[in-house]
Design an enzyme around this catalytic site. Sequence first.
Site, PDB file in Angstrom:
ATOM      1  N   SER A   6       0.915  -1.323  -0.164  1.00 19.41           N
ATOM      2  CA  SER A   6      -0.087  -0.110  -0.080  1.00 19.41           C
ATOM      3  C   SER A   6       0.972   1.280   0.044  1.00 19.41           C
ATOM      4  O   SER A   6       2.117   1.291   0.345  1.00 19.41           O
ATOM      5  CB  SER A   6      -0.833  -0.190   1.200  1.00 19.41           C
ATOM      6  OG  SER A   6      -1.491  -1.303   1.506  1.00 19.41           O
TER       7      SER A   6
HETATM    8  N1  SAH Z   1       0.239  -5.365   4.264  1.00 18.32           N
HETATM    9  C1  SAH Z   1       0.728  -5.673   2.989  1.00 18.32           C
HETATM   10  C2  SAH Z   1      -0.202  -5.480   2.053  1.00 18.32           C
HETATM   11  C3  SAH Z   1       0.017  -6.505   1.005  1.00 18.32           C
HETATM   12  S1  SAH Z   1      -1.721  -6.535  -0.008  1.00 18.32           S
HETATM   13  C4  SAH Z   1       2.172  -4.871   2.818  1.00 18.32           C
HETATM   14  O1  SAH Z   1       2.317  -3.878   3.584  1.00 18.32           O
HETATM   15  O2  SAH Z   1       2.973  -5.133   2.096  1.00 18.32           O
HETATM   16  C5  SAH Z   1      -2.490  -7.816   0.536  1.00 18.32           C
HETATM   17  C6  SAH Z   1      -1.845  -9.254   0.928  1.00 18.32           C
HETATM   18  O3  SAH Z   1      -2.896 -10.127   1.440  1.00 18.32           O
HETATM   19  C7  SAH Z   1      -1.502  -9.923  -0.354  1.00 18.32           C
HETATM   20  O4  SAH Z   1      -0.045 -10.307  -0.003  1.00 18.32           O
HETATM   21  C8  SAH Z   1      -2.439 -11.039  -0.451  1.00 18.32           C
HETATM   22  O5  SAH Z   1      -1.653 -12.384  -1.001  1.00 18.32           O
HETATM   23  C9  SAH Z   1      -2.657 -11.277   1.137  1.00 18.32           C
HETATM   24  N2  SAH Z   1      -4.077 -11.923   0.926  1.00 18.32           N
HETATM   25  C10 SAH Z   1      -4.930 -12.233   0.341  1.00 18.32           C
HETATM   26  N3  SAH Z   1      -5.894 -12.899   0.890  1.00 18.32           N
HETATM   27  C11 SAH Z   1      -5.628 -13.461   2.232  1.00 18.32           C
HETATM   28  C12 SAH Z   1      -5.917 -14.304   2.953  1.00 18.32           C
HETATM   29  N4  SAH Z   1      -7.221 -15.158   3.107  1.00 18.32           N
HETATM   30  N5  SAH Z   1      -5.288 -14.602   4.132  1.00 18.32           N
HETATM   31  C13 SAH Z   1      -4.001 -14.090   4.382  1.00 18.32           C
HETATM   32  N6  SAH Z   1      -3.452 -13.375   3.219  1.00 18.32           N
HETATM   33  C14 SAH Z   1      -4.381 -12.925   2.375  1.00 18.32           C
END
Ligand code: SAH
Length: 232
Positions: free
Chosen positions: A63
């Site tokens: 993000s």
């Molecule tokens: N907090 C992260 C943002 C990553 S984007 C950062 O600071 O970089 C959102 C993430 O959620 C992705 O990596 C995706 O793979 C993960 N995601 C999606 N569905 C999920 C689930 N059911 N359980 C765990 N992770 C999940």
Amino acid sequence: MLEEKLRQDKKKLISFYKRSDLLPKRVVKAFRKVKREHFVLEKYKEHTYINSPLPLLEGATISSPTMSLLLCKYAKLKKNDKVLEVGTGSGYQTALIAQIVLGNTKGKKKDKIKKVYSIEISKKLHKYAEERLQETDYYDQIVLAQGDGTKGWPNGETFQKIIVTATGREIPPPLIKQLEKKGTLVMPKKENDDEWLIRGIKKASGLDIEYLDRVRFVSLKGKYGRNNRRAS
Ligand code: SAH
């Protein structure tokens, strides 16, 4: 060269945060301390402190700095909170959370109860984040898991704060269950054609929900994720 550019860009963002009064001091302090460049893909490093989301692996994105910081603000993170993050991604948000709830850990006695938990569904990203978080001072206070975070933390821990970093169409019931009384959950949620960042505070009767901002995040996968329509 690159280092100097990053320093200048970061300085600009910090002065913007100070001027705008958008964020609490402890959140800006965490931003100052955590090196976002450490979590960004090599090829996007020069854009680290541009206020924009950046691509990660497997269609995920890290993000924008402001959004990562707003999630900390809206979750009302404070020192010593026990926090669950769903969607570790790069590990940057995890590091910000750790910086806020642990404060400066150098030379301090370690708490027996670990404070920061983060779960990621993608094996590749779980590994990516683990490798990067291992190099931080607070890695021994962070617990990472690989799996479907919509089912909650695997052994049924409970948390004061929960931050979901991908958009779902409902708040996963296991997460509501793992939120402690008076605890705060923040997550992006699909509402018709819009996505809203919502905040739920746990009351005896369930979650008290507020709508905070219109946002865009990647889709939440898994059992209670965005595309999995369960029979009602
Ligand atoms: N907090 C992260 C943002 C990553 S984007 C950062 O600071 O970089 C959102 C993430 O959620 C992705 O990596 C995706 O793979 C993960 N995601 C999606 N569905 C999920 C689930 N059911 N359980 C765990 N992770 C999940």
